[in-house]
Design a protein around this motif. Structure first.
Motif, mmCIF file in Angstrom:
data_model
loop_
_atom_site.group_PDB
_atom_site.id
_atom_site.type_symbol
_atom_site.label_atom_id
_atom_site.label_comp_id
_atom_site.label_asym_id
_atom_site.label_seq_id
_atom_site.Cartn_x
_atom_site.Cartn_y
_atom_site.Cartn_z
ATOM 1 N N SER A 64 9.387 13.544 69.262
ATOM 2 C CA SER A 64 9.495 12.191 68.727
ATOM 3 C C SER A 64 9.552 12.283 67.204
ATOM 4 O O SER A 64 9.299 13.344 66.634
ATOM 5 N N ALA A 66 8.879 9.568 63.579
ATOM 6 C CA ALA A 66 8.657 8.263 62.965
ATOM 7 C C ALA A 66 9.950 7.838 62.275
ATOM 8 O O ALA A 66 10.722 8.686 61.819
ATOM 9 N N GLU A 69 10.408 9.536 59.056
ATOM 10 C CA GLU A 69 10.826 10.943 59.170
ATOM 11 C C GLU A 69 12.331 11.036 59.399
ATOM 12 O O GLU A 69 13.003 11.914 58.844
ATOM 13 N N ARG A 96 11.639 3.097 71.326
ATOM 14 C CA ARG A 96 10.557 3.075 70.344
ATOM 15 C C ARG A 96 9.265 2.804 71.098
ATOM 16 O O ARG A 96 9.227 1.948 71.982
ATOM 17 N N GLU A 97 8.227 3.523 70.712
ATOM 18 C CA GLU A 97 6.922 3.341 71.337
ATOM 19 C C GLU A 97 5.866 3.313 70.248
ATOM 20 O O GLU A 97 6.074 3.866 69.162
ATOM 21 N N ASP A 99 2.930 4.469 68.022
ATOM 22 C CA ASP A 99 2.439 5.790 67.632
ATOM 23 C C ASP A 99 1.048 5.975 68.237
ATOM 24 O O ASP A 99 0.162 5.150 68.017
ATOM 25 N N GLN A 101 -1.267 7.835 67.385
ATOM 26 C CA GLN A 101 -2.270 8.044 66.342
ATOM 27 C C GLN A 101 -2.565 6.767 65.558
ATOM 28 O O GLN A 101 -3.636 6.619 64.988
ATOM 29 N N ASP A 102 -1.580 5.863 65.496
ATOM 30 C CA ASP A 102 -1.733 4.627 64.729
ATOM 31 C C ASP A 102 -0.873 3.555 65.395
ATOM 32 O O ASP A 102 0.338 3.497 65.178
ATOM 33 N N ARG A 103 -1.486 2.723 66.191
ATOM 34 C CA ARG A 103 -0.765 1.742 66.999
ATOM 35 C C ARG A 103 0.026 0.737 66.154
ATOM 36 O O ARG A 103 0.876 0.025 66.676
ATOM 37 N N LYS A 105 2.092 1.616 63.906
ATOM 38 C CA LYS A 105 3.367 2.283 63.629
ATOM 39 C C LYS A 105 4.079 2.574 64.942
ATOM 40 O O LYS A 105 3.500 2.465 66.019
ATOM 41 N N SER A 106 5.331 2.977 64.831
ATOM 42 C CA SER A 106 6.081 3.340 66.034
ATOM 43 C C SER A 106 6.642 4.745 65.891
ATOM 44 O O SER A 106 6.773 5.270 64.781
ATOM 45 N N VAL A 107 6.960 5.320 67.039
ATOM 46 C CA VAL A 107 7.673 6.592 67.080
ATOM 47 C C VAL A 107 8.948 6.373 67.879
ATOM 48 O O VAL A 107 9.026 5.486 68.733
#
Length: 167
Positions: A64, A66, A69, A96-97, A99, A101-103, A105-107
């Motif tokens: 995945s 960001a 990135e 897109r889902e 993240d 680690q940090d809801r 944000k998305s990955v």
């Protein structure tokens, strides 16, 4: 042996070396053009542009990414990446889902269909490439890897120089 023989041999060796260097440079350029043609045909087949294809390539190499990135990897603004991701999501190429680690944000992930499609599109190329590489010895493979790595680094440095001059 006359004193001219080493000079003649050196000149012959030098001209052969110069010709091989010229041929190598020409083949690198031809390889770049052939790779470019494969990318263009692939993008056309998928109904996307080349930047979209590059994005999918980045995503299929990673689990995945960001959006920020992807922006860095593609040299795009975050706004451009958002529009691109919207377009590719509508086409079913990515999702897109949140993240983990940090809801907030998305990955971004390539869909399984995209991964299978990449295998279908590039599988024959990979198979032929593997057969081609099987012809080379370990020392030859090491030389080829070194040559390609150094040339990639050269291209990256030059791209950076061009961006610096533009900005």
């Amino acid at each position: 042996m006359s004193s001219e023989t080493p000079s003649i041999a050196h000149d012959g060796r030098h001209s052969k070396e110069a010709e091989l260097r010229r041929q190598l440079g020409a083949e690198v350029r031809a390889l770049q053009s052939a790779t470019d043609a494969v990318d263009a045909a692939t993008a056309e087949r998928l109904g996307i542009n080349r930047t979209d294809l590059h994005c999918l390539d980045v995503l299929t190499q990673r689990d995945s990414a960001a959006p920020s990135e992807l922006a860095a990897a593609l040299g795009l603004t975050t706004g451009s990446v958002t529009a691109m991701l919207d377009r590719l999501a509508r086409l079913g190429y990515l999702t897109r889902e949140p993240d983990p680690q940090d809801r907030r944000k998305s990955v971004v992930l390539a869909t399984e269909e995209t991964r299978r499609g990449a295998a279908d599109l590039y599988g024959p190329l990979a198979e032929e490439g593997a057969a081609l590489m099987a012809r080379y010895s370990l020392p030859e493979l090491e030389l080829l890897v070194d040559f390609l790595r150094r040339n990639r680094e050269l291209q990256e440095r030059h791209a950076e120089r061009l961006r610096e001059r533009a900005g």
